[in-house]
Design an enzyme around this catalytic site. Structure first.
Site, PDB file in Angstrom:
ATOM      1  CG  ASN A   1      -1.731   1.202   1.414  1.00 30.20           C
ATOM      2  OD1 ASN A   1      -1.833   2.023   0.504  1.00 30.20           O
ATOM      3  ND2 ASN A   1      -2.343   1.347   2.577  1.00 30.20           N
TER       4      ASN A   1
ATOM      5  CE  LYS B   1      -0.206   3.312   4.737  1.00 32.45           C
ATOM      6  NZ  LYS B   1      -0.226   3.465   6.170  1.00 32.45           N
TER       7      LYS B   1
ATOM      8  CG  HIS C   1      -5.921   1.960   5.176  1.00 33.49           C
ATOM      9  ND1 HIS C   1      -5.510   2.931   6.071  1.00 33.49           N
ATOM     10  CD2 HIS C   1      -4.891   1.091   5.064  1.00 33.49           C
ATOM     11  CE1 HIS C   1      -4.278   2.656   6.458  1.00 33.49           C
ATOM     12  NE2 HIS C   1      -3.875   1.543   5.862  1.00 33.49           N
TER      13      HIS C   1
ATOM     14  CD  GLU D   1      -3.095   5.592   6.686  1.00 34.08           C
ATOM     15  OE1 GLU D   1      -3.067   5.584   5.437  1.00 34.08           O
ATOM     16  OE2 GLU D   1      -2.180   5.102   7.385  1.00 34.08           O
TER      17      GLU D   1
ATOM     18  CD  GLU E   1      -3.598  -2.510   7.298  1.00 32.62           C
ATOM     19  OE1 GLU E   1      -2.497  -2.778   6.801  1.00 32.62           O
ATOM     20  OE2 GLU E   1      -4.205  -1.456   7.084  1.00 32.62           O
TER      21      GLU E   1
ATOM     22  N   GLY F   1       2.198   2.291  10.804  1.00 31.98           N
ATOM     23  CA  GLY F   1       3.165   3.382  10.672  1.00 31.98           C
ATOM     24  C   GLY F   1       3.816   3.781  11.990  1.00 31.98           C
TER      25      GLY F   1
ATOM     26  CB  SER G   1       4.976  -1.693  12.054  1.00 28.93           C
ATOM     27  OG  SER G   1       4.520  -0.373  12.308  1.00 28.93           O
TER      28      SER G   1
END
Ligand code: PGA
Length: 270
Positions: free
Chosen positions: A32, A34, A115, A117, A187, A193, A233
């Site tokens: 991904n 992003k 996701h 985000e 996730e 991250g 991560s």
């Protein structure tokens, strides 16, 4: 005599063993990007992945403007193309949005949805994500459906309840054959991250929980076949341990998917 009996016993065990085996799920490693990366990253990435000897499925998900040029670069390579989002409607006056038919035209075969985000910054909820999943399935694109709890939710011991509601709403009312084409990515938000990976046991426990939910929602057979990825991560130095777990079938990789050698090392670990 004993030797002959042993020989036939071994032969029989070998013959019936495939029938006893649990179906093997092909590992899937998806990158991904992003809102990162550029044209220059595409070719080195394809070169790094093309040379690997692996049976794992590999997917890269660059930003929308790079999909066309990535599709050209991926031709004749084992790497598949994924997108990071899609609009739930077929077409229309939705300035700035991208329709599933446009993804299809670019050669996209996977699409990340839900996701954290997008949930956090674009207020996407389970009901909206459910519509997106259905839209993707109508066009035969595999959704990679992201689920996971926040740190606060984990500290309150609510992680299973949160993931359960994400799964049951997001994947409700979907035909069995369509469900088979869905991929789930667990996730935990606190691991994305941050450099804090879930332990292999924490991740595997949640994957088992998700498989149980799918089994109840659809069937044991669909649950057994479904690819459930871990994300948060994942790096070359922790991939092997995570991917060795019984219910972890691959990884959704963010930061490390921007470095060809790191992404290739994670694929190799699968
Ligand atoms: P990360 O991102 O690997 O950088 O933690 C994972 C993701 O957001 O999919």
């Amino acid at each position: 005599m004993q030797f002959v009996a042993l020989f036939f016993l071994l032969l029989l065990t070998w013959k019936i063993n495939p029938l006893l085996e649990v179906p093997v799920r092909t590992p899937l490693i998806a990158g991904n990007w992003k809102m990162n990366g550029n044209r220059e990253l595409i070719q080195p990435m394809v070169d790094a992945l093309r040379s690997l000897s692996t049976t794992a499925h590999m997917v890269i998900c660059p930003p929308f403007p790079l999909l066309g040029v990535s599709a050209d670069a991926l031709q004749e390579s084992p790497v598949m193309l994924g997108a990071q989002n899609v609009h739930e409607e077929v077409s229309g006056a939705y300035t700035g949005e991208v329709a599933v038919s446009m993804l299809k035209e670019c050669g996209v075969s996977y699409c990340i949805v839900g996701h954290s985000e997008r949930r956090q910054y674009f207020q996407e909820d389970n009901a909206l994500i459910h519509k997106k999943i259905k839209r993707l399935l109508q066009s035969a694109i595999h959704p990679i459906y992201c689920v996971g709890e926040t740190l606060q939710e984990r500290e309150a011991g609510e992680q299973e309840a949160i993931v359960s509601s994400q799964i049951t709403t997001g994947l409700s009312d979907i035909a069995l054959d369509d469900l088979r084409r869905c991929v789930i990515a667990y996730e935990p938000v606190w691991a994305i991250g941050t450099g804090h990976t879930a332990t292999p046991e924490q991740a595997n426990d949640m994957h088992r929980h998700i498989r149980g939910l799918i089994s109840a929602l659809a069937s044991a057979d669909v649950a057994e076949q479904m690819q459930i990825l871990y994300g948060g991560s994942v790096k070359p130095n922790n991939a092997k341990e995570l991917l060795a777990m019984s219910d972890i079938d691959g990884a959704l990789v963010g930061g490390a998917s921007l470095k060809p050698e790191d992404f290739a090392a994670i694929v190799q670990a699968a």
